[in-house]
Design a protein around this motif. Structure first.
Motif, short mmCIF file in Angstrom:
data_model
loop_
_atom_site.label_atom_id
_atom_site.label_comp_id
_atom_site.label_asym_id
_atom_site.label_seq_id
_atom_site.Cartn_x
_atom_site.Cartn_y
_atom_site.Cartn_z
N ASP A 76 0.83 -1.20 0.00
CA ASP A 76 0.00 0.00 0.00
C ASP A 76 0.87 1.25 0.00
O ASP A 76 0.56 2.23 -0.67
N LYS A 77 1.97 1.22 0.74
CA LYS A 77 2.87 2.37 0.79
C LYS A 77 3.46 2.64 -0.59
O LYS A 77 3.54 3.79 -1.03
N GLU A 78 3.88 1.61 -1.29
CA GLU A 78 4.44 1.80 -2.63
C GLU A 78 3.39 2.38 -3.58
O GLU A 78 3.69 3.26 -4.39
N LYS A 79 2.16 1.89 -3.48
CA LYS A 79 1.08 2.43 -4.32
C LYS A 79 0.83 3.90 -4.02
O LYS A 79 0.62 4.70 -4.93
N LYS A 80 0.85 4.28 -2.73
CA LYS A 80 0.65 5.68 -2.35
C LYS A 80 1.79 6.54 -2.87
O LYS A 80 1.57 7.65 -3.36
N ASP A 81 3.03 6.04 -2.75
CA ASP A 81 4.19 6.79 -3.26
C ASP A 81 4.07 7.01 -4.76
O ASP A 81 4.36 8.10 -5.26
N ILE A 82 3.65 5.99 -5.48
CA ILE A 82 3.48 6.11 -6.93
C ILE A 82 2.38 7.12 -7.25
O ILE A 82 2.53 7.94 -8.16
N ALA A 83 1.29 7.07 -6.50
CA ALA A 83 0.20 8.03 -6.72
C ALA A 83 0.70 9.47 -6.53
O ALA A 83 0.37 10.35 -7.32
N LEU A 84 1.51 9.69 -5.49
CA LEU A 84 2.07 11.03 -5.25
C LEU A 84 2.99 11.46 -6.39
O LEU A 84 2.95 12.60 -6.85
N GLN A 85 3.83 10.53 -6.86
CA GLN A 85 4.74 10.84 -7.95
C GLN A 85 3.95 11.17 -9.22
O GLN A 85 4.30 12.09 -9.97
N ALA A 86 2.89 10.41 -9.48
CA ALA A 86 2.07 10.65 -10.66
C ALA A 86 1.38 12.02 -10.57
O ALA A 86 1.29 12.74 -11.57
N GLU A 87 0.92 12.39 -9.37
CA GLU A 87 0.29 13.70 -9.19
C GLU A 87 1.31 14.81 -9.43
O GLU A 87 0.99 15.83 -10.06
N LYS A 88 2.54 14.64 -8.94
CA LYS A 88 3.58 15.64 -9.18
C LYS A 88 3.87 15.77 -10.67
O LYS A 88 4.08 16.88 -11.17
N LEU A 89 3.87 14.65 -11.35
CA LEU A 89 4.08 14.67 -12.80
C LEU A 89 2.98 15.46 -13.48
O LEU A 89 3.23 16.30 -14.35
N MET A 90 1.73 15.24 -13.05
CA MET A 90 0.60 15.96 -13.63
C MET A 90 0.71 17.46 -13.34
O MET A 90 0.43 18.28 -14.21
N GLU A 91 1.14 17.81 -12.13
CA GLU A 91 1.30 19.23 -11.79
C GLU A 91 2.33 19.87 -12.70
O GLU A 91 2.16 21.00 -13.16
N GLY A 92 3.40 19.12 -12.97
CA GLY A 92 4.44 19.62 -13.87
C GLY A 92 3.91 19.82 -15.28
O GLY A 92 4.22 20.82 -15.93
N ILE A 93 3.11 18.90 -15.73
CA ILE A 93 2.52 19.03 -17.06
C ILE A 93 1.60 20.24 -17.11
O ILE A 93 1.63 21.03 -18.04
N GLU A 94 0.79 20.40 -16.06
CA GLU A 94 -0.17 21.51 -16.03
C GLU A 94 0.52 22.86 -15.89
O GLU A 94 0.07 23.84 -16.46
N GLU A 112 -7.68 13.39 -15.60
CA GLU A 112 -7.86 12.29 -14.64
C GLU A 112 -7.48 10.96 -15.28
O GLU A 112 -6.81 10.13 -14.67
N ARG A 113 -7.89 10.75 -16.53
CA ARG A 113 -7.53 9.52 -17.24
C ARG A 113 -6.02 9.42 -17.42
O ARG A 113 -5.45 8.34 -17.28
N LEU A 114 -5.40 10.54 -17.74
CA LEU A 114 -3.94 10.54 -17.90
C LEU A 114 -3.26 10.19 -16.58
O LEU A 114 -2.32 9.39 -16.55
N LEU A 115 -3.76 10.74 -15.49
CA LEU A 115 -3.20 10.43 -14.17
C LEU A 115 -3.32 8.93 -13.88
O LEU A 115 -2.36 8.30 -13.42
N ILE A 116 -4.48 8.35 -14.15
CA ILE A 116 -4.69 6.92 -13.93
C ILE A 116 -3.73 6.11 -14.79
O ILE A 116 -3.12 5.14 -14.32
N ALA A 117 -3.56 6.51 -16.04
CA ALA A 117 -2.66 5.79 -16.95
C ALA A 117 -1.22 5.87 -16.46
O ALA A 117 -0.49 4.87 -16.48
N VAL A 118 -0.82 7.05 -16.00
CA VAL A 118 0.55 7.22 -15.50
C VAL A 118 0.76 6.36 -14.25
O VAL A 118 1.78 5.67 -14.12
N GLN A 119 -0.20 6.39 -13.32
CA GLN A 119 -0.08 5.57 -12.11
C GLN A 119 0.02 4.09 -12.47
O GLN A 119 0.85 3.37 -11.91
N THR A 120 -0.82 3.63 -13.39
CA THR A 120 -0.80 2.22 -13.78
C THR A 120 0.55 1.85 -14.38
O THR A 120 1.13 0.81 -14.04
N ALA A 121 1.07 2.70 -15.26
CA ALA A 121 2.37 2.43 -15.87
C ALA A 121 3.47 2.40 -14.81
O ALA A 121 4.36 1.53 -14.84
N MET A 122 3.41 3.32 -13.85
CA MET A 122 4.42 3.35 -12.81
C MET A 122 4.33 2.11 -11.92
O MET A 122 5.37 1.55 -11.52
#
Length: 140
Positions: A76-94, A112-122
């Motif tokens: 669960d911790k790894e999934k949360k870390d990935i979610a945070l990294q994906a959100e940071k990536l999205m902030e950078g894109i925005e 939102e779809r892009l965020l989900i795709a990035v999290q899944t790939a990560m």
């Protein structure tokens, strides 16, 4: 039968049907129905049961004799870390250049779809890395 497996795991944990139900959010009657084969848990509850008993969903479903979750399964911790990294990536894109799809600014739904795709790939990349780099003595 999944019901027998649930019963065995519950008894190993010295839990009553009522206690198990409270832990995962169902009634004692539902647990009884699962254990007697009158009903089967949905995929959501199969995941909750696997997490509670620390076994793989394949073990619960009778697809594997191996109780342990695969070593490369994300915590669960790894999934949360990935979610945070994906959100940071999205902030950078925005905050950088406008995010466009076919020349139009991205909608919130598209972001939102892009965020989900990035999290899944990560998550997929993290699992692969764990498979490749976990020392053999820690693999199951």
């Amino acid at each position: 039968m999944i019901g027998n497996t649930i019963r065995e795991l519950r008894k190993e944990k010295k839990m009553s049907q009522s206690e198990l139900g409270k832990f995962i959010g169902v009634s004692q009657t539902t647990v009884t129905a699962w254990e007697t084969g009158r009903a089967e848990p949905s995929s959501t509850f199969i995941s909750k049961l696997a997490d509670l008993f620390n076994v793989s969903t394949d073990y619960l479903l009778g697809r594997s004799d191996n109780k342990k979750k695969p070593y490369y399964e994300l915590t669960d911790k790894e999934k949360k870390d990935i979610a945070l990294q994906a959100e940071k990536l999205m902030e950078g894109i925005e905050s950088g250049e406008n995010l466009n799809f076919y020349g139009e600014p991205a909608t919130e739904e598209q972001k939102e779809r892009l965020l989900i795709a990035v999290q899944t790939a990560m998550e997929m990349n993290k699992r692969k890395a764990k498979k490749n780099f976990t020392p053999k003595k820690y693999r199951n």
